[in-house]
Design a protein around this motif. Sequence first.
Motif, short mmCIF file in Angstrom:
data_model
loop_
_atom_site.label_atom_id
_atom_site.label_comp_id
_atom_site.label_asym_id
_atom_site.label_seq_id
_atom_site.Cartn_x
_atom_site.Cartn_y
_atom_site.Cartn_z
N ASP A 1 0.82 -1.21 0.00
CA ASP A 1 0.00 0.00 0.00
C ASP A 1 0.86 1.26 0.00
OD1 ASP A 1 -2.30 -1.48 -0.04
OD2 ASP A 1 -2.77 -1.23 2.08
N ALA A 2 1.95 1.26 0.75
CA ALA A 2 2.82 2.44 0.80
C ALA A 2 3.37 2.76 -0.58
CB ALA A 2 3.95 2.22 1.80
N MET A 3 3.77 1.72 -1.31
CA MET A 3 4.31 1.95 -2.65
C MET A 3 3.22 2.35 -3.64
SD MET A 3 7.10 -1.16 -2.77
CE MET A 3 7.80 -0.64 -4.34
N ARG A 4 2.07 1.71 -3.51
CA ARG A 4 0.96 2.07 -4.41
C ARG A 4 0.54 3.52 -4.21
NH1 ARG A 4 -4.20 2.47 -3.41
NH2 ARG A 4 -4.03 1.33 -1.43
N LEU A 5 0.40 3.94 -2.94
CA LEU A 5 -0.01 5.31 -2.66
C LEU A 5 1.03 6.32 -3.10
CD1 LEU A 5 -1.68 4.83 0.84
CD2 LEU A 5 -2.80 5.25 -1.35
N MET A 6 2.31 5.94 -3.02
CA MET A 6 3.37 6.82 -3.49
C MET A 6 3.24 7.04 -4.99
SD MET A 6 6.09 8.48 -2.43
CE MET A 6 7.51 9.28 -3.21
N TYR A 7 3.03 5.97 -5.73
CA TYR A 7 2.85 6.08 -7.18
C TYR A 7 1.59 6.87 -7.53
CZ TYR A 7 6.62 2.95 -8.75
OH TYR A 7 7.83 2.40 -9.04
N VAL B 1 13.16 13.33 -7.53
CA VAL B 1 13.57 13.94 -6.27
C VAL B 1 14.73 14.90 -6.46
CG1 VAL B 1 12.77 12.00 -4.88
CG2 VAL B 1 15.11 11.99 -5.76
N HIS B 2 14.88 15.77 -5.47
CA HIS B 2 16.05 16.65 -5.27
C HIS B 2 16.13 17.82 -6.24
CE1 HIS B 2 18.17 12.91 -3.39
NE2 HIS B 2 17.53 13.61 -2.46
N ARG B 3 15.56 17.73 -7.44
CA ARG B 3 15.78 18.80 -8.42
C ARG B 3 14.52 19.57 -8.77
NH1 ARG B 3 18.92 14.44 -9.83
NH2 ARG B 3 17.42 13.59 -11.31
N GLY B 4 13.39 19.17 -8.25
CA GLY B 4 12.14 19.83 -8.62
C GLY B 4 11.82 21.01 -7.71
N ALA B 5 11.30 22.07 -8.30
CA ALA B 5 10.94 23.26 -7.52
C ALA B 5 9.43 23.36 -7.33
CB ALA B 5 11.46 24.52 -8.23
N LEU C 1 5.05 18.61 -5.62
CA LEU C 1 5.08 17.16 -5.74
C LEU C 1 6.51 16.63 -5.64
CD1 LEU C 1 2.87 15.04 -6.09
CD2 LEU C 1 3.34 15.04 -8.55
N SER C 2 7.44 17.30 -6.27
CA SER C 2 8.84 16.89 -6.17
C SER C 2 9.37 17.07 -4.76
CB SER C 2 9.70 17.68 -7.16
OG SER C 2 11.06 17.33 -7.03
N GLU C 3 8.98 18.18 -4.14
CA GLU C 3 9.42 18.41 -2.76
C GLU C 3 8.86 17.34 -1.83
OE1 GLU C 3 8.12 22.36 -1.97
OE2 GLU C 3 9.75 23.30 -3.12
N ARG C 4 7.62 16.93 -2.06
CA ARG C 4 7.00 15.90 -1.23
C ARG C 4 7.70 14.55 -1.45
NH1 ARG C 4 5.30 14.15 3.35
NH2 ARG C 4 3.76 12.47 3.23
N SER C 5 7.98 14.23 -2.72
CA SER C 5 8.66 12.98 -3.03
C SER C 5 10.07 12.97 -2.42
CB SER C 5 8.74 12.80 -4.55
OG SER C 5 9.22 11.53 -4.89
N THR C 6 10.76 14.11 -2.50
CA THR C 6 12.09 14.22 -1.90
C THR C 6 12.03 14.01 -0.40
OG1 THR C 6 12.83 15.74 -3.64
CG2 THR C 6 14.08 15.73 -1.57
N THR C 7 11.03 14.60 0.23
CA THR C 7 10.86 14.43 1.68
C THR C 7 10.66 12.97 2.04
OG1 THR C 7 9.96 16.65 1.96
CG2 THR C 7 9.44 15.03 3.67
#
Length: 422
Positions: free
Chosen positions: A57-63, A70-74, A77-83
Amino acid sequence: MMASSTAAREPHPGDDSPYDVEAIRADFPIFGTQVHGQPLIYLDSGASAQKPRAVIDAMRLMYEGEYANVHRGAYWLSERSTTRYEEARQTVRGFINAARSEEVVFTMGATDAINLVAYSFGRGLLQAGDEIIISALEHHSNIVPWQILRDERGIVLKVCPITDAGDLDLGALETLLGPRTKLVAMAHTSNVLGTILPVETIIKMAHGVGARVLLDGCQAVVHTAVDVQALDVDFYAFSGHKLYGPTGIGVLYAKHELLEAMPPFRGGGDMIASVSFEHSVWAEPPAKFEAGTPPIVQAVGLASAIDYVSAIGLARIARHEADLLNYATQKMTVLPGLTIHGTSTRKAAVISFTMDCAHPHDMATLLDRSGVCIRVGHHCAQPLMARLGVSATARASFALYNTRADVDAFVKALEKVRAFFA
């Protein structure tokens, strides 16, 4: 997200409350599967463990709702994924008690982690004539990288023998250690014999001659708590898929001063501070060793798996698995013509065995008809097979979701094997 069982939700690590294996089994959707019309008896977790719904479920919800690079988005969604990705690193740091999260490098698996050390530490910091010591019970992933290094760089590779019971010969190790020893690389727990090596003693002996120590922890972190600071180990590698997490991710722990001194393993994005056509400057660890898009969702899945086993309690899991090991050993010992390989008194829940009536591959085929899944072959440890005097063994490996009823079904299936070849 679908709720998991009480056993998986409520933290009670190390307590003496009853171990509710049926509640735990309910967390694993695959145990609703039947094999050839029989209930699934999965005894191959040493190769790859099944996944609880919490991880799925954790992986499904992430997708579905939080995925971006990660790391390069401003953007959010990128910030959340990086976190989420860096939170996973913190989860691993706490799980093995690393001093800082920068000492946790995400890799593609334990094999990748060991190759990273061989390439970066080995090629970057070792010289011809320097010595590496491994043991006679190693997995190929902790043999072949050092052979390649030996052949390329003139490193001397030495092998510490084991006893007939499957224990490391510490007297031989003391003889092998010397001023040219730069690395001792050994399994924490044998994937074939289940032997738990005396790693505290090994580390002290190696450090006594100024050598570094790498431990292959794939089979150990699943069965026991690991504290890298208390061990004072220099490198520690393990994979996610044996720890009830996803494939495609592993961990290399290394002391920060080593990561700073080691050159990068791969070049590309995210492992640099700056790039020009004339010169590149590397990023600080761990980014220096995580080139390209990392295993983002896999890291989240691994963190969920760690949370899952931590909530049940590693001490409680260890007691449950020790009971299964003892019960299975007693049941198997009385079977005629069956030989257990690996009889150390310090052993994880792994049993390798042979039968005088059948080849291991034939055994596995017949056991499968009873719904029983075991591993057969050389287990990526051909030198160990030669030491044991066999070409292959069968292996049953027990996990937190197995039961005594699984053992009974397994032994009954072994009796059918003997009857079939009688």
